[in-house]
Every structure is written in structure tokens, then in C-alpha cells.
Motif scaffolding. Structure first.
Motif, mmCIF file in Angstrom:
data_model
loop_
_atom_site.group_PDB
_atom_site.id
_atom_site.type_symbol
_atom_site.label_atom_id
_atom_site.label_comp_id
_atom_site.label_asym_id
_atom_site.label_seq_id
_atom_site.Cartn_x
_atom_site.Cartn_y
_atom_site.Cartn_z
ATOM 1 N N LEU A 103 0.834 -1.200 0.000
ATOM 2 C CA LEU A 103 0.000 0.000 0.000
ATOM 3 C C LEU A 103 0.872 1.254 0.000
ATOM 4 N N GLY A 104 0.471 2.236 -0.765
ATOM 5 C CA GLY A 104 1.140 3.533 -0.729
ATOM 6 C C GLY A 104 0.727 4.267 0.529
ATOM 7 N N ALA A 105 1.682 4.847 1.226
ATOM 8 C CA ALA A 105 1.366 5.606 2.442
ATOM 9 C C ALA A 105 0.921 7.007 2.048
ATOM 10 N N PRO A 106 -0.122 7.525 2.682
ATOM 11 C CA PRO A 106 -0.631 8.844 2.318
ATOM 12 C C PRO A 106 0.240 9.997 2.797
ATOM 13 N N GLY A 107 1.304 9.706 3.493
ATOM 14 C CA GLY A 107 2.156 10.770 4.029
ATOM 15 C C GLY A 107 1.897 10.970 5.504
ATOM 16 N N GLU A 108 2.855 11.547 6.144
ATOM 17 C CA GLU A 108 2.777 11.775 7.587
ATOM 18 C C GLU A 108 2.030 13.074 7.878
ATOM 19 N N PRO A 109 1.317 13.129 8.994
ATOM 20 C CA PRO A 109 0.678 14.380 9.384
ATOM 21 C C PRO A 109 1.730 15.388 9.846
ATOM 22 N N PRO A 110 1.376 16.683 9.946
ATOM 23 C CA PRO A 110 2.352 17.704 10.356
ATOM 24 C C PRO A 110 2.994 17.417 11.716
ATOM 25 N N VAL A 111 2.302 16.704 12.588
ATOM 26 C CA VAL A 111 2.864 16.393 13.898
ATOM 27 C C VAL A 111 4.137 15.557 13.749
ATOM 28 N N SER A 112 4.227 14.753 12.702
ATOM 29 C CA SER A 112 5.413 13.929 12.501
ATOM 30 C C SER A 112 6.636 14.779 12.208
ATOM 31 N N ALA A 113 6.456 15.897 11.530
ATOM 32 C CA ALA A 113 7.589 16.794 11.285
ATOM 33 C C ALA A 113 8.092 17.372 12.595
ATOM 34 N N ILE A 114 7.179 17.709 13.477
ATOM 35 C CA ILE A 114 7.571 18.219 14.798
ATOM 36 C C ILE A 114 8.278 17.132 15.595
ATOM 37 N N ARG A 115 7.779 15.896 15.498
ATOM 38 C CA ARG A 115 8.405 14.771 16.189
ATOM 39 C C ARG A 115 9.819 14.537 15.658
ATOM 40 N N ALA A 116 9.989 14.619 14.331
ATOM 41 C CA ALA A 116 11.311 14.435 13.742
ATOM 42 C C ALA A 116 12.264 15.540 14.188
ATOM 43 N N LEU A 117 11.767 16.776 14.258
ATOM 44 C CA LEU A 117 12.597 17.889 14.718
ATOM 45 C C LEU A 117 13.011 17.682 16.176
ATOM 46 N N ALA A 118 12.066 17.259 17.016
ATOM 47 C CA ALA A 118 12.382 17.015 18.427
ATOM 48 C C ALA A 118 13.410 15.899 18.570
ATOM 49 N N THR A 119 13.293 14.862 17.751
ATOM 50 C CA THR A 119 14.266 13.770 17.783
ATOM 51 C C THR A 119 15.645 14.262 17.383
ATOM 52 N N SER A 120 15.716 15.093 16.347
ATOM 53 C CA SER A 120 17.005 15.638 15.909
ATOM 54 C C SER A 120 17.630 16.506 16.987
ATOM 55 N N LEU A 121 16.815 17.377 17.588
ATOM 56 C CA LEU A 121 17.341 18.239 18.655
ATOM 57 C C LEU A 121 17.812 17.422 19.857
ATOM 58 N N ALA A 122 17.064 16.377 20.200
ATOM 59 C CA ALA A 122 17.474 15.517 21.310
ATOM 60 C C ALA A 122 18.782 14.807 20.990
ATOM 61 N N SER A 123 18.958 14.400 19.742
ATOM 62 C CA SER A 123 20.204 13.743 19.339
ATOM 63 C C SER A 123 21.390 14.687 19.459
ATOM 64 N N VAL A 124 21.201 15.941 19.015
ATOM 65 C CA VAL A 124 22.275 16.933 19.111
ATOM 66 C C VAL A 124 22.601 17.213 20.576
ATOM 67 N N ALA A 125 21.563 17.349 21.407
ATOM 68 C CA ALA A 125 21.788 17.609 22.833
ATOM 69 C C ALA A 125 22.518 16.436 23.485
ATOM 70 N N LEU A 126 22.122 15.224 23.134
ATOM 71 C CA LEU A 126 22.777 14.036 23.693
ATOM 72 C C LEU A 126 24.238 13.980 23.268
ATOM 73 N N TYR A 127 24.519 14.299 22.005
ATOM 74 C CA TYR A 127 25.898 14.320 21.508
ATOM 75 C C TYR A 127 26.728 15.366 22.258
ATOM 76 N N ALA A 128 26.114 16.547 22.478
ATOM 77 C CA ALA A 128 26.827 17.615 23.178
ATOM 78 C C ALA A 128 27.112 17.220 24.632
ATOM 79 N N LEU A 129 26.185 16.530 25.266
ATOM 80 C CA LEU A 129 26.385 16.100 26.652
ATOM 81 C C LEU A 129 27.486 15.046 26.756
ATOM 82 N N LEU A 130 27.567 14.183 25.772
ATOM 83 C CA LEU A 130 28.554 13.109 25.832
ATOM 84 C C LEU A 130 29.953 13.596 25.475
ATOM 85 N N ASN A 131 30.064 14.712 24.751
ATOM 86 C CA ASN A 131 31.384 15.222 24.367
ATOM 87 C C ASN A 131 31.732 16.395 25.151
#
Length: 131
Positions: A103-131
């Protein structure tokens, strides 16, 4: 403890953004011959709901793959909703193989973009804390 809190927040945000495979069972009689149906989306889909022969087996899940076990053999009517899209299909179910429906996926709702942004920011913060 203060150093551990951002790490835990990052892990929770990262794991909540993941689409998980859904495995469920159709409530078929125990003596009926049954097979399996698998729905495979082209990308993660949100708000996935599936009914087989009028019985709701999946409700409002975020996933790329749905596997439904114990579907009675013969023709099965599936109603599939993913995001804003809906599809109804009749498929043949065999007991000795899995019936797969791409099945073709209809695309993610706008909330998924916010979730992806939060995940990216958390990854950067985690990297900064570890280094």
C-alpha cells in the motif's frame, strides 16, 4: 542525576518517533482453517486502522507493516484507513501462505515533522552532553 535526565529524555523522544510493526489476530473460530494477511506500507503511516470482514483488528496505529493472523481462508474483505486515505479490498486468503498487500502511504501528518525535529534536537543535545 541531573546529567542522566537529558539522556533519558532523549531516549524517550527517539523511541516514541519510531513506527512499530503491528501483529494481531482475527477472532476466528478455533476449528476454522485460517491464514495470514500482511499489509506493507511504502513509508510509515499514521492513524492506521484495519477491519477484516467488518471486525476492527487494528485501531489508530503508526506503522509500516501490519500482520493479521488467523484470518479465515477464502475471500476476506479488508477496510484500511491510513491518515486521510481509505481503501477497501477483497483478497483471497490461503492457509499455506501469507497474503501480502503493498500500500502507498498517504504521508505523515504535520505532527510527525515536529516529532522528527524534536528527535534531531534531542540527538544533538545528547551528543553535546557526551562530548
Amino acid at each position: 542525576m541531573r546529567k542522566l535526565l537529558p539522556v533519558l529524555v532523549g531516549v524517550v523522544v527517539a523511541t516514541s518517533a519510531c513506527a512499530r510493526d503491528v501483529h494481531t489476530r482475527f477472532p476466528a473460530p478455533p476449528d476454522a482453517p485460517t491464514g495470514s494477511v500482511e499489509l506493507v506500507f511504502t513509508s510509515p503511516a499514521a492513524g492506521v486502522s484495519v477491519a477484516v470482514n467488518g471486525v476492527l483488528v487494528v485501531h489508530d496505529r503508526r506503522t509500516e507493516r501490519v500482520r493479521i493472523e488467523h484470518v479465515p481462508t477464502g475471500y476476506a474483505d479488508l477496510a484500511i484507513a491510513a491518515g486521510a486515505g481509505e481503501k477497501q479490498v477483497r483478497v483471497w486468503v490461503d492457509s499455506d501462505r501469507v497474503t501480502t498487500i503493498p500500500l502507498g502511504a498517504p504521508g505523515e501528518p504535520p505532527v510527525s515533522a515536529i516529532r522528527a525535529l524534536a528527535t534531531s534536537l534531542a540527538s544533538v543535545a545528547l551528543y553535546a552532553l557526551l562530548n
